[in-house]
Design an enzyme around this catalytic site. Sequence first.
Site: not given
Length: 309
Positions: A104, A131, A134, A226, A266, A294
Site C-alpha cells: 500500500r 485500488h 477494492q 468515496d 469503500c 474485501r
Amino acid sequence: MSLKTLQGKDILSIADLSPSQILDLLQLATELKKGDKKPVCNKILGLLFYKASTRTRVSFTTAMYQLGGQVIDLNPSVTQVGRGEPISDTARVLDRYLDLLAIRTFKQEDLQTFADYADIPIINALSDLEHPCQILADLLTIQENFGTLSGITLSYLGDGNNVAHSLLLGGALMGMKIRIATPNHYKPNSDMIEKAKEFASSNGGDVLWTEDPIEATAQTQVLYTDVWASMGQEDSADSRIPVFQPYQLNEALLTHAHKEAIVLHCLPAHRGEEITQGVIEGKQSRVWDQAENRMHAQKALMVSVLGLE
C-alpha cells in the site's frame, strides 16, 4: 478455470486480469465465503503499508490466517525502507523470505519497481493510481445483489481518484455501464478513461464522464462514492467541500436512481460530506457487505496467485 494462469502473477492493476479471470475469482470468492472450498496454505504474506489502513490490513491478515498461512507486518517506520533503503534492495531481500507481498503505497511506480526486482507475486493494496483489490470486492457485492455484472449501470460520484480509476477499468472489462460524475478539475486520469472506453467497446459496456450528478445517477443500479480528499490531500480537504457539495450522495440524489439501486462506499466515510447518515445507514446500503467482501475477494486472489486452488 482460468485461475491457474494467475499463479505467480503480479496484480498491480485491475487491468492485469481478464474478464474470465475476474469472473472465476468472483466464483472462487463466493465458494470460499460459503465454506465450499478450504484450500490449505503454509505460505507467508508480507504487508508493506506506507499508508494507514483498516480494511485492507485486517482483511488481508484475516484471509491469510484463515487459509492457514502466516503474515508479517513490514511497518516502514520500523524497517529499513523507512530509512531510505532502495526499493530494489528491499524487493530482492523480501523475495528470499516471503511467498507473497501486498503493498500500500503513494506511488504506482514503486509497485512496478518491486515487481521488477522480486519474483514473488506483488499485489497492489492501494496506490495513487489504482485500488484493484477494492474493486474485486465491489464487483463481488454487485454480483451478489443482481446476479450478474454485464449490463449493470454503476454511477460514481465525487473525486476522480484511484478508486474511480479501478472502477472504470474493472467495470468496463465486465461489460458494465460506468458513469463518473466529478467536477471538471477533478476528473479521472484521461488515459484511464480512454483505456476504459477501449475495454468497454470490446466487452459490451459503456463509459461516460460528466459534471452533472443528476445525469450520472438517472436510473442507475449502483451508486458509489468515496471521500473527497484522499490520504495525502488533508490540507485541501476543507477547500474541496464547496466544490464537491453537489456530488453528495444524499436522499434527494437517490430518488433519481433505479428503485432497486444499491449504495456502495469503500470507507472510511465522512458522514455529512460525501454521503449522508441516512443513505449509508439506509435500506439500500450494502456498504458493510462490501467491506466484508474485501476479505473473501482477497482470499480468492491470494489462493490463485499462490497456486493453491
